[in-house]
Structures are given as C-alpha cells and as structure tokens.
Enzyme design. Structure first.
Site, mmCIF file in Angstrom:
data_model
loop_
_atom_site.group_PDB
_atom_site.id
_atom_site.type_symbol
_atom_site.label_atom_id
_atom_site.label_comp_id
_atom_site.label_asym_id
_atom_site.label_seq_id
_atom_site.Cartn_x
_atom_site.Cartn_y
_atom_site.Cartn_z
ATOM 1 N N TYR A 173 0.812 -1.214 0.016
ATOM 2 C CA TYR A 173 0.068 0.043 -0.153
ATOM 3 C C TYR A 173 0.804 1.227 0.046
ATOM 4 O O TYR A 173 1.289 1.666 0.941
ATOM 5 C CB TYR A 173 -1.016 -0.051 1.255
ATOM 6 N N LYS A 207 -0.517 -1.341 -4.492
ATOM 7 C CA LYS A 207 -1.545 -0.259 -4.473
ATOM 8 C C LYS A 207 -0.946 1.295 -4.612
ATOM 9 O O LYS A 207 -0.607 1.647 -3.724
ATOM 10 C CB LYS A 207 -2.641 -0.326 -3.548
#
Length: 296
Positions: A136, A163
């Site tokens: 992330y 991500k």
C-alpha cells in the site's frame, strides 16, 4: 492462488449506530450488493475501512466476517498493516488462517521506515503467511516516498502487487510500462482511475466503488476489457465528479456519507471524525444523482 484484477472495492466498515461495534448484518448486505454489481475483489481494513480507529480484535473480526460473507465469490485482500512488526505479523497470520486471498500492507506510519527495514518486514510476512502481498503505497500518510525502481524491488521479498495511492501519474506510468515484469501496479488514487485503466493498470483499489459499483464495473469493462475509450470517457464524466468530491473531504467520512445518501446505513465514522454536514451532503447528492444513482 487468486488472480487479483479489476475493480477491487476499498471496503467501508459499517458500525452500529453508536459506533461501538462492527455491524455484521450491514456488512453482509453491502458485500452482497457489491458482488451482485460485479466487482472483482474486496479490500477490508484499509484507510476507507477506518483501520486506524479499530482495535486489533476488531480488525481480526472484520477479516473473518468479510471472508465468511464473501464465501469465495471474489478474492478478499485483507488490510494488515500496523505500527509494529509484531502487530502486522499477528494480523497477517490471522488473515491467512481466516482464508484471505492476499494481504494489503501499509508500512508503519508516523515514523517512516527505511527501504531496508521495509524489505525485512515484507520478507517476514511472506515467510510467515505464504500469501501474496499488495504493498500500500500512500506516502502522504506514511512519510515513505520510494522511487518506482525501489517499489519494484519489493518483489524480491514477496510483494507481487502495488496499490498506488501516491497521486503521482508519471511514477504510475513508469510502474506500468517499465517495471511491470517485476510488480503489478493497481491504481489507488480516485481521480486517476480512468488514466490508470487506460494506461494498462490491471485493476484499481477504489473506495468510490462502495457508492457506484455498477458504474465502476462498467468503466472497467469499457476501458480495460474492450478498449472502448469513447464509452469510457462518457462513464468517467459521471464518476469523476464523485472522485474529486471524495478527495476534497475526509475520505472515509465522505464515502460513508455517500452511502447514507443512497439509503445504505453505515453507522457513521468514529470520532474524532464526523460525517459531512448538510451543505456538503446536498452538493454530494447532486453528483451522485448525476452518476445515475438514486438517493433518498
């Protein structure tokens, strides 16, 4: 092993009206609605899911409930990042045992880790769980800004996916075109969704999809599957104002407010944050209606 792609919803966490607990029936109803709309994956326990406002026990409960209610219909990518290695490993091992398909790991925030420290953490998670990791990348929250090459090097320690919530379109482009043989980048910045899909991202982790799941899936089908950019622009013209609005407010509060405006009870956000006020709600209602979604 699950193939992660498409519209993966950054899932809200519905609470009871007093916000003291996760509301399981509300969560189940939302999951069923999203899967019926055709989404390709669910990502509980991320920023949209208010993970920083939840206890370790609640985060484990959330993963268990999402895996249970999803019942294998789409992959579940459980958010397991925390401030310490011990907590991250505890959450990651639990997610693996609960049946999650993959892990989304944000690095320790507040004090930024080094790249070496980050790789050590990711290697420990990989060795302990044997699950694919979605890194992330959200520098605004973690204080850790890595170059595209550094991000791709995380593949050396088990990170298969990224991500990208950096909002840095040139860096995302480099990931998609120059480093895709090392790591698969998903867009995670709402207002870059159309660009990311058109540029070849294999998916997006998208909070707005809680509110507009059908539109999100239709955009994916038009742009990523059929390559129909003309239709994609038409759909994006409906979705982009919602994305811009969400990024202009506290994100979790805005997404939950949007769901409430469509008639989906969420229990609100945990303090110190608040749902959006009357003026913002009226503005948001117009945007949601403009996307073809009914409001109450």
């Amino acid at each position: 092993m699950a193939d992660l792609h498409g519209i993966m919803v950054a899932l809200i966490t519905p609470f009871t009206d007093d916000q003291t607990a996760i509301d399981a029936p509300r969560l189940q109803a939302l999951i069923d609605r999203l899967i019926k709309a055709g989404v390709h994956g669910l990502v509980p326990g991320g920023s949209t899911g208010e993970f920083t406002a939840m206890t370790i026990a609640e985060r484990k409960q959330l993963t268990e409930l999402v895996v249970k209610y999803t019942d294998g219909r789409v992959p579940v990518i459980a958010g397991t990042g925390a401030l310490t290695t011990r907590e991250t490993l505890e959450l990651s091992l639990h997610a693996a045992e609960a049946g999650a398909s993959a892990l989304m790991v944000v690095p320790p925030f507040y004090d930024a880790v080094t790249l070496t420290e980050l790789k050590t953490l990711m290697a420990e998670i990989t060795q302990a769980t044997q699950l694919p990791i979605v890194y992330y990348n959200i520098p605004s929250a973690t204080g850790l800004k890595l170059t595209p090459a550094e991000l791709a090097s995380l593949s050396e320690v088990g990170v298969r996916y990224l991500k990208d919530t950096s909002g840095d379109a040139p860096a995302l482009t480099e990931m998609l075109f120059g480093l895709s043989d090392q790591i698969t980048a998903f867009n995670g910045w709402d207002t870059l969704t159309f660009y990311g899909l058109a540029a070849g991202a294999r998916g997006g982790v998208w909070g707005a999809a809680n509110i507009i799941p059908e539109l999100a899936v239709e955009l994916w089908e038009a742009v990523a599957v059929r390559g129909d950019l003309a239709r994609g622009r038409e759909l994006w013209a409906k979705a982009w104002p919602i994305c811009k609005f969400l990024e202009s407010h506290n994100y979790a509060a805005a997404v939950k407010t949007g769901l409430e405006l469509t008639g989906t009870a969420t229990g609100g956000v945990r303090r110190p944050f608040h749902m959006l006020g009357t003026e913002a709600q009226e503005e948001f209602k117009v945007l949601i209606q403009g996307a073809g979604v009914k409001t109450v």
